[in-house]
Every structure is written in structure tokens, then in C-alpha cells.
Design a protein around this motif. Structure first.
Motif, PDB file in Angstrom:
ATOM      1  N   PRO A   7      26.151 -45.535  -9.871  1.00 12.10           N
ATOM      2  CA  PRO A   7      27.035 -45.304 -11.017  1.00 12.10           C
ATOM      3  C   PRO A   7      28.520 -45.477 -10.701  1.00 12.10           C
ATOM      4  CG  PRO A   7      26.267 -43.225 -10.105  1.00 12.10           C
ATOM      5  CD  PRO A   7      25.657 -44.291  -9.273  1.00 12.10           C
ATOM      6  N   GLY A   8      28.921 -45.556  -9.473  1.00 13.01           N
ATOM      7  CA  GLY A   8      30.342 -45.623  -9.137  1.00 13.01           C
ATOM      8  C   GLY A   8      30.880 -44.234  -8.862  1.00 13.01           C
ATOM      9  N   VAL A   9      31.774 -44.126  -7.895  1.00 12.71           N
ATOM     10  CA  VAL A   9      32.254 -42.806  -7.440  1.00 12.71           C
ATOM     11  C   VAL A   9      32.937 -42.046  -8.580  1.00 12.71           C
ATOM     12  CG1 VAL A   9      33.719 -41.626  -5.751  1.00 12.71           C
ATOM     13  CG2 VAL A   9      32.540 -43.730  -5.108  1.00 12.71           C
ATOM     14  N   GLY A  10      33.720 -42.763  -9.378  1.00 11.98           N
ATOM     15  CA  GLY A  10      34.463 -42.114 -10.460  1.00 11.98           C
ATOM     16  C   GLY A  10      33.571 -41.526 -11.539  1.00 11.98           C
ATOM     17  N   ALA A  11      32.333 -41.966 -11.599  1.00  9.86           N
ATOM     18  CA  ALA A  11      31.434 -41.500 -12.661  1.00  9.86           C
ATOM     19  C   ALA A  11      30.678 -40.223 -12.277  1.00  9.86           C
ATOM     20  CB  ALA A  11      30.434 -42.602 -13.006  1.00  9.86           C
ATOM     21  N   VAL A  37      31.589 -37.106 -11.208  1.00  8.66           N
ATOM     22  CA  VAL A  37      32.008 -35.811 -11.775  1.00  8.66           C
ATOM     23  C   VAL A  37      31.729 -35.754 -13.289  1.00  8.66           C
ATOM     24  CG1 VAL A  37      33.974 -34.269 -12.174  1.00  8.66           C
ATOM     25  CG2 VAL A  37      33.665 -35.340  -9.938  1.00  8.66           C
ATOM     26  N   PRO A  38      32.151 -36.770 -14.067  1.00  7.40           N
ATOM     27  CA  PRO A  38      31.817 -36.718 -15.502  1.00  7.40           C
ATOM     28  C   PRO A  38      30.311 -36.654 -15.756  1.00  7.40           C
ATOM     29  CG  PRO A  38      33.344 -38.528 -15.065  1.00  7.40           C
ATOM     30  CD  PRO A  38      32.994 -37.935 -13.750  1.00  7.40           C
ATOM     31  N   LEU A  39      29.563 -37.363 -14.921  1.00  5.91           N
ATOM     32  CA  LEU A  39      28.101 -37.338 -15.070  1.00  5.91           C
ATOM     33  C   LEU A  39      27.562 -35.925 -14.820  1.00  5.91           C
ATOM     34  CD1 LEU A  39      25.860 -39.384 -15.685  1.00  5.91           C
ATOM     35  CD2 LEU A  39      25.594 -39.763 -13.234  1.00  5.91           C
ATOM     36  N   ALA A  40      28.127 -35.264 -13.807  1.00  7.22           N
ATOM     37  CA  ALA A  40      27.701 -33.892 -13.492  1.00  7.22           C
ATOM     38  C   ALA A  40      28.001 -32.960 -14.668  1.00  7.22           C
ATOM     39  CB  ALA A  40      28.406 -33.406 -12.230  1.00  7.22           C
ATOM     40  N   VAL A  41      29.185 -33.143 -15.295  1.00 10.60           N
ATOM     41  CA  VAL A  41      29.551 -32.291 -16.453  1.00 10.60           C
ATOM     42  C   VAL A  41      28.551 -32.512 -17.593  1.00 10.60           C
ATOM     43  CG1 VAL A  41      31.310 -31.879 -18.219  1.00 10.60           C
ATOM     44  CG2 VAL A  41      31.999 -32.252 -15.840  1.00 10.60           C
ATOM     45  N   VAL A  42      28.250 -33.767 -17.864  1.00  7.96           N
ATOM     46  CA  VAL A  42      27.306 -34.085 -18.949  1.00  7.96           C
ATOM     47  C   VAL A  42      25.925 -33.489 -18.645  1.00  7.96           C
ATOM     48  CG1 VAL A  42      26.099 -35.978 -20.118  1.00  7.96           C
ATOM     49  CG2 VAL A  42      28.532 -36.198 -19.614  1.00  7.96           C
ATOM     50  N   VAL A  43      25.517 -33.582 -17.379  1.00  4.98           N
ATOM     51  CA  VAL A  43      24.198 -33.053 -17.007  1.00  4.98           C
ATOM     52  C   VAL A  43      24.166 -31.534 -17.194  1.00  4.98           C
ATOM     53  CG1 VAL A  43      22.585 -32.711 -15.080  1.00  4.98           C
ATOM     54  CG2 VAL A  43      23.611 -34.951 -15.444  1.00  4.98           C
ATOM     55  N   VAL A  44      25.226 -30.846 -16.794  1.00  2.00           N
ATOM     56  CA  VAL A  44      25.272 -29.376 -16.945  1.00  2.00           C
ATOM     57  C   VAL A  44      25.117 -29.000 -18.428  1.00  2.00           C
ATOM     58  CG1 VAL A  44      26.734 -27.320 -16.747  1.00  2.00           C
ATOM     59  CG2 VAL A  44      26.620 -28.938 -14.855  1.00  2.00           C
ATOM     60  N   VAL A  45      25.866 -29.673 -19.288  1.00  2.00           N
ATOM     61  CA  VAL A  45      25.803 -29.360 -20.725  1.00  2.00           C
ATOM     62  C   VAL A  45      24.397 -29.654 -21.276  1.00  2.00           C
ATOM     63  CG1 VAL A  45      26.694 -30.027 -23.001  1.00  2.00           C
ATOM     64  CG2 VAL A  45      28.262 -29.733 -21.088  1.00  2.00           C
ATOM     65  N   ALA A  68      25.597 -39.599 -20.976  1.00  2.00           N
ATOM     66  CA  ALA A  68      25.421 -39.904 -19.547  1.00  2.00           C
ATOM     67  C   ALA A  68      25.311 -41.409 -19.318  1.00  2.00           C
ATOM     68  CB  ALA A  68      24.184 -39.193 -19.017  1.00  2.00           C
ATOM     69  N   ARG A  69      24.640 -42.093 -20.225  1.00  3.46           N
ATOM     70  CA  ARG A  69      24.505 -43.556 -20.071  1.00  3.46           C
ATOM     71  C   ARG A  69      25.871 -44.241 -20.176  1.00  3.46           C
ATOM     72  NH1 ARG A  69      19.149 -43.534 -23.424  1.00  3.46           N
ATOM     73  NH2 ARG A  69      17.643 -43.503 -21.715  1.00  3.46           N
ATOM     74  N   GLU A  70      26.688 -43.732 -21.108  1.00  2.00           N
ATOM     75  CA  GLU A  70      28.029 -44.332 -21.257  1.00  2.00           C
ATOM     76  C   GLU A  70      28.881 -44.060 -20.024  1.00  2.00           C
ATOM     77  OE1 GLU A  70      30.133 -43.863 -24.931  1.00  2.00           O
ATOM     78  OE2 GLU A  70      28.288 -43.838 -26.109  1.00  2.00           O
ATOM     79  N   VAL A  71      28.782 -42.828 -19.527  1.00  2.00           N
ATOM     80  CA  VAL A  71      29.564 -42.457 -18.341  1.00  2.00           C
ATOM     81  C   VAL A  71      29.109 -43.289 -17.133  1.00  2.00           C
ATOM     82  CG1 VAL A  71      29.878 -40.585 -16.673  1.00  2.00           C
ATOM     83  CG2 VAL A  71      30.188 -40.128 -19.094  1.00  2.00           C
ATOM     84  N   ALA A  72      27.798 -43.448 -16.986  1.00  2.00           N
ATOM     85  CA  ALA A  72      27.274 -44.237 -15.854  1.00  2.00           C
ATOM     86  C   ALA A  72      27.724 -45.690 -15.953  1.00  2.00           C
ATOM     87  CB  ALA A  72      25.751 -44.148 -15.820  1.00  2.00           C
ATOM     88  N   ALA A  73      27.981 -46.134 -17.192  1.00  2.00           N
ATOM     89  CA  ALA A  73      28.420 -47.530 -17.384  1.00  2.00           C
ATOM     90  C   ALA A  73      29.927 -47.679 -17.243  1.00  2.00           C
ATOM     91  CB  ALA A  73      27.969 -48.022 -18.756  1.00  2.00           C
ATOM     92  N   SER A  90      34.918 -42.823 -19.598  1.00  2.00           N
ATOM     93  CA  SER A  90      35.467 -41.553 -19.086  1.00  2.00           C
ATOM     94  C   SER A  90      34.870 -40.402 -19.897  1.00  2.00           C
ATOM     95  CB  SER A  90      36.985 -41.552 -19.230  1.00  2.00           C
ATOM     96  OG  SER A  90      37.314 -41.465 -20.602  1.00  2.00           O
ATOM     97  N   LEU A  91      35.129 -39.194 -19.396  1.00  2.00           N
ATOM     98  CA  LEU A  91      34.619 -38.009 -20.092  1.00  2.00           C
ATOM     99  C   LEU A  91      35.221 -37.905 -21.497  1.00  2.00           C
ATOM    100  CD1 LEU A  91      32.623 -35.768 -19.440  1.00  2.00           C
ATOM    101  CD2 LEU A  91      34.509 -34.383 -18.610  1.00  2.00           C
ATOM    102  N   GLY A  92      36.467 -38.301 -21.612  1.00  2.00           N
ATOM    103  CA  GLY A  92      37.139 -38.267 -22.915  1.00  2.00           C
ATOM    104  C   GLY A  92      36.451 -39.175 -23.928  1.00  2.00           C
ATOM    105  N   ASP A  93      35.937 -40.301 -23.440  1.00  2.00           N
ATOM    106  CA  ASP A  93      35.277 -41.255 -24.345  1.00  2.00           C
ATOM    107  C   ASP A  93      33.990 -40.678 -24.958  1.00  2.00           C
ATOM    108  OD1 ASP A  93      37.210 -43.093 -23.701  1.00  2.00           O
ATOM    109  OD2 ASP A  93      36.046 -43.974 -22.058  1.00  2.00           O
ATOM    110  N   VAL A  94      33.374 -39.745 -24.243  1.00  2.00           N
ATOM    111  CA  VAL A  94      32.084 -39.233 -24.728  1.00  2.00           C
ATOM    112  C   VAL A  94      32.186 -37.771 -25.167  1.00  2.00           C
ATOM    113  CG1 VAL A  94      30.709 -40.832 -23.327  1.00  2.00           C
ATOM    114  CG2 VAL A  94      31.358 -38.621 -22.368  1.00  2.00           C
ATOM    115  N   LEU A  95      33.430 -37.336 -25.404  1.00  2.00           N
ATOM    116  CA  LEU A  95      33.655 -35.928 -25.759  1.00  2.00           C
ATOM    117  C   LEU A  95      32.868 -35.523 -27.009  1.00  2.00           C
ATOM    118  CD1 LEU A  95      35.309 -33.941 -24.170  1.00  2.00           C
ATOM    119  CD2 LEU A  95      37.141 -34.167 -25.839  1.00  2.00           C
ATOM    120  N   GLY A  96      32.804 -36.428 -27.966  1.00  2.00           N
ATOM    121  CA  GLY A  96      32.081 -36.119 -29.207  1.00  2.00           C
ATOM    122  C   GLY A  96      30.604 -35.855 -28.940  1.00  2.00           C
ATOM    123  N   LEU A  97      29.996 -36.700 -28.118  1.00  2.00           N
ATOM    124  CA  LEU A  97      28.574 -36.527 -27.794  1.00  2.00           C
ATOM    125  C   LEU A  97      28.346 -35.227 -27.028  1.00  2.00           C
ATOM    126  CD1 LEU A  97      27.746 -40.200 -26.676  1.00  2.00           C
ATOM    127  CD2 LEU A  97      26.772 -39.016 -28.649  1.00  2.00           C
TER     128      LEU A  97
END
Lengths: 262, 256
Positions: free
Chosen positions: A132-136, A138-146, A212-217, A220-227
Motif C-alpha cells: 500500500p505504500g508507507v504513507g498509507a 497510518v490512515p489505513l490503520a485509522v480506517v481499520v480501527v473505526v 480503506a480501498r481508497e487509502v490503499a490506492a 489521504s485520510l481527509g479524502d475519505v473523511l465522509g466514509l
């Protein structure tokens, strides 16, 4: 407040140790780690054979859905097994705060769900080449927790049903398999008929997996805030519904004297 | 003659017991229909054409395996919980003969899965059920189911010693689906997995069923199904004897 927290954390953890049937390594490893791992491989290969979506689509979907092993079954056992083991009567006779008793059971389930999901992601990286890339990360972890949180809240609702239902494992199994079908784990929602994707959008996992799919692609976390916010809202709705149902069924079971009846 | 009576009575009794179990209803009907639906939509989403009957047959076989697996895993464990395992072990017929009809009944119940996925595919997805070799299909399906039942008997014998048989059942469901190539080709798997596939009756069984339905050579895979079924029967007879002896020697037969 201290007493509430004591019941919430200590009570929740003791209840989990006593009531979660799969806690021993001989059962935990094949069931909670082995089965999700092979599920991940199965659907990734099936998708590859069907020429449907790319590999990451299945790895992300199934790695997040793997938390349902903990959330659905773990939470169902943590509540409904009280009746099975004959401890429901003493528990409900105690003066302990019901929200602390009920919600506290979700903490170890949540932790376990995170572990199972993390294991699946790592297995996806090692075996199937998920990068997924290093930058993804942390955001992926946040999405998984939620997402695991909302799945645990859904498990609370199922567990409450287990206070009265005769065969609560049937409901848990059915819910687990239907989540595979409705929540966009392996099928894009727009491929499903309208009514199925509408049901999927009311269930946990769906928005979390999409985020999570968007973040992996690369989003950013901001882009998927609505989801993520929608997933969090679903978590709150199921937690409230679970607690309310727990209270209603407790009261009804007392009134009709069917607390331990099957 | 007495052996046949034991097999018939055990088969009939277990079939009745399974018929009242909601868990087996889920495993043999509901779960295969859900997996078939997932497979149908995945194939539809992809660019592979003409594969819906392929998916229906594969999902049906997945259900046959799940029912056999959970039935065989649960068979010894449930008898332990009910306190009847010692009675089975102490009965005059060989233990393998006592549990053979139970395992066959589990696999037979799994045939509901095949019926369910084909009917579901026809009604909901409009799959055409035109079989290339209908008579060979009628031959291949029960042969595969019996071979799976005998494979389940080998598994059940190992569960005499293993106290967490249900957990092992949870683990073994997907790997056999994968290695047998029930809904996708095993050519997608690493080469080292081929010998594992060849040793599994469901691998040959789905080939025989698929070729009977969609066209292709049926006799070779069917012969392999029969051969592996006989091998499983011989192995289970020996393993039941060894594991029963070991459980008696260690006094662990009824320990849960």
C-alpha cells in the motif's frame, strides 16, 4: 465512575476470558488466524480467475472483513454464552451498571478484531504482494480501527439477540456470511442489485472497506473523511440498538420468567 | 449382512439427526447459496464468459465438503459431549464400521448443497442446466459424495485423539476448496501444491462432475475418485484401530 470503569474494563476482560470459546491457542490459531488467511487466498484467486477486480481489492476487503470473525462470533459468545453457561441469572441479579457490563465486553473483542485484521493485512503483504505504500499505513490503520469498532457494535446487537434466541450461533453464522455478500467485500456495490447495495450501506464494514480501498490506492485520510464518519455513525447506531435491545430483553425475560429457558 | 444392517441403521439415524439441525441447514443449503451468489457476481463482474454453471457446480461441491468436514469433525466431538463415544468404541463391530454410516450421511446431506446451488442459479440467475453427459453426471455425483464421506471418515478418526476437532474443521474448509480448484483452476496455485490437489477426492470429483456437465472426459477423474475413496476406506479402517487403541491406552477417549 471508578466502579463503572472497573466493571467496564475488568468485568469485560474477565467475561471475555470465560465466555469466548476460541481463546485457547489450539482453537484460536486455526479459527481466528488460519481461516481468515485461507479466505483471503481463496477470494483473491477467485477474483483473479474471474478477471474481476485487481488483487488489492480482495486483499483490503477480506483483511478488513476478517475482523468480523472476532466481532460477530466473539461478541455473540461474550453476551449469549452467559445463558449457555448458566451465569446469566447471577449477572442480571447483580447491581452492576448495565451499560458498563454490556459495552465493556466489546473492548477485548475490538482488540482481537484489530489483531485478526492486522494479521490478514500482513499475510496479504507477505503472501500475495500487497504494497500500500508507507504513507498509507497510518490512515489505513485509522480506517481499520473505526471499521472494527462498527463491526463490534454490530456484534453487540447480535449478542443481545442471543439473550433470547434459541439458536444464536445460527444468527451469528448467517450474519457473518451475509456480510461477505452485502458489504462489498468481494463484489463492487454497483455490481449488486439496488436493494442489496442499499442493505449493504446500512451494515458495518461497507463504508470502512470503501475508505480503506481508497487509502490503499493513495488517497489521504481527509479524502475519505465522509466514509469514515458514516462508518462511525453506523457504529454508534448499532451500539445504541444493541444496548437498548439488551435492556428490553432483560426486562422481558424477567417479566416472563424465561431468563435461562431454551 | 450384519455389517450392512449397521451401516443402514447408522445412516438412517444420522440423516434424521442432521435433518433437525439448523447448523447443517446453514452449511448444506444457506452457505452454499450465499457463496454461489458471490461467485456468480464475481464472474459477472469479470470478463470470463460462460462460467455461471461452472460456479454453481463448484459452489455446490464447496457445500458438500463443508457439510462433510463439519459433520466429521463434529461427529466424534458431539458423541463425546453426549457421552456415547465410549458406547461406540465398546460395541462389537469395528469402530470404523460404526462411524462409516455417520460420515456417509454427512456427505449425503451435502448433496442438498449441489441441488440448492443449481436450483438457485436457475431461478435467480437464469443458468441453463443443459448437461453434456446427464447419465455420467448422475454417476459422478454420488461417487464423489461417497468418496468425500470416506475422506471424512479418515478425518473423524484423527479427531479421536484431537480434542479441538471443531477448530481444525474451521481451518480445513477453505484450503480444500482452494487445493481442489472447486471454483477456479488450480493452475493459479504454485506448482508445489499440485501433489496435494491430486491426493484430494474433491479435486477429481469436481473434474468428473464438471466434465459430465460441461463436456470433457469423465472416466479418468471418476476412476481416480473411486480409487481415492477406496484408499480412504482402507486408511480410515487402520487409523480408527490405531487411534482408538491410543485413546484407550491414554484414557483420553471421553475427555473434552
Amino acid at each position: 465512575m471508578r466502579r463503572w470503569l472497573g466493571v467496564f474494563f475488568v468485568g469485560g476482560s474477565i467475561a471475555y476470558r470465560g465466555l469466548f470459546n476460541w481463546i485457547r491457542p489450539a482453537t484460536y490459531i486455526p479459527t481466528m488466524l488460519g481461516a481468515p488467511l485461507f479466505q483471503l487466498i481463496f477470494f483473491t484467486k477467485l477474483g483473479q480467475y474471474a478477471h474481476a477486480e485487481n488483487r488489492d481489492f480482495y486483499i483490503v476487503g477480506n483483511s478488513i472483513q476478517a475482523c468480523a470473525m472476532s466481532s460477530v462470533y466473539g461478541m455473540t459468545m461474550a453476551v449469549a454464552n452467559e445463558r449457555w453457561f448458566g451465569t446469566l441469572g447471577p449477572l442480571l441479579a447483580s447491581p452492576a451498571n448495565r451499560s458498563a457490563v454490556f459495552l465493556g465486553r466489546g473492548v477485548p473483542v475490538l482488540a482481537n478484531g484489530l489483531l485478526v485484521s492486522a494479521f490478514s493485512f500482513v499475510a496479504g503483504a507477505l503472501i500475495l504482494g500487497f504494497r500500500p505504500g508507507v504513507g498509507a499505513v497510518v490512515p489505513l490503520a485509522v480506517v481499520v480501527v473505526v471499521t472494527v469498532l462498527s463491526c463490534t457494535a454490530f456484534g453487540m446487537l447480535l449478542g443481545s439477540i442471543g439473550l433470547r434466541a434459541k439458536d444464536f450461533f445460527f444468527a451469528a453464522n448467517l450474519a457473518y456470511f451475509l456480510m461477505l455478500l452485502f458489504c462489498g467485500v468481494n463484489i463492487p456495490l454497483d455490481t449488486l442489485p439496488g436493494w442489496m447495495s442499499a442493505v449493504g450501506r446500512c451494515l458495518p464494514l461497507t463504508h470502512g472497506i470503501a475508505a480503506a480501498r481508497e487509502v490503499a490506492a493513495g488517497a489521504s485520510l481527509g479524502d475519505v473523511l465522509g466514509l469514515v464518519a458514516t462508518e462511525l455513525g453506523i457504529a454508534a447506531a448499532y451500539a445504541v440498538a444493541g444496548l437498548t435491545l439488551f435492556r428490553v430483553l432483560e426486562r422481558e425475560s424477567r417479566r416472563t420468567a424465561v431468563l435461562d429457558a431454551y | 449382512m450384519r455389517s450392512l444392517k449397521v451401516v443402514y441403521s447408522g445412516f438412517q439415524m444420522n440423516l434424521k439427526m442432521l435433518g433437525t439441525s439448523s447448523f447443517f441447514l446453514l452449511t448444506s443449503v444457506v452457505q452454499p447459496v450465499i457463496f454461489a451468489t458471490i461467485a456468480f457476481y464475481m464472474f459477472r463482474a469479470g470478463s470470463r464468459n460462460g462460467t455461471l454453471l461452472y460456479a454453481a457446480l463448484g459452489a455446490g461441491m464447496m457445500g458438500v465438503w463443508s457439510t462433510t468436514l463439519f459433520g466429521s469433525g463434529g461427529m466424534i466431538q458431539w458423541q463425546r459431549w453426549q457421552g456415547t463415544l465410549e458406547l461406540g468404541a465398546a460395541a462389537p463391530p469395528a469402530m470404523a464400521l460404526i462411524y462409516l454410516p455417520f460420515s456417509l450421511a454427512n456427505a449425503f446431506t451435502g448433496m442438498y448443497a449441489m441441488a440448492a446451488t443449481l436450483v438457485w442459479g436457475r431461478l435467480v440467475f437464469g443458468i441453463g442446466l443443459h448437461l453434456a453427459h446427464p447419465w455420467l453426471f448422475v454417476l459422478a455425483l454420488p461417487a464423489t459424495v461417497i468418496a468425500l464421506g470416506l475422506m471424512g471418515l479418515v478425518l473423524a478418526s484423527t479427531f479421536i485423539l484431537y480434542r479441538h476437532a471443531n477448530a481444525l474443521s474451521n481451518l480445513l474448509e477453505y484450503p480444500v476448496w482452494i487445493a481442489s480448484g472447486l471454483v477456479f483452476s488450480t493452475s493459479l496455485l504454485p506448482v508445489w501444491t499440485r501433489p496435494i490437489s491430486w491426493a484430494l477426492p474433491p479435486y477429481w470429483g469436481i473434474l468428473a462432475i464438471r466434465h459430465a456437465a460441461l463436456g470433457g472426459g469423465v472416466w479418468w477423474p471418476l476412476a481416480m475418485v473411486v480409487l481415492l475413496g477406496v484408499a480412504a476406506l482402507v486408511i480410515s479402517t487402520l487409523t480408527f484401530r490405531w487411534f482408538e487403541h491410543a485413546a484407550r491406552a491414554r484414557a483420553t477417549l471421553s475427555l473434552t
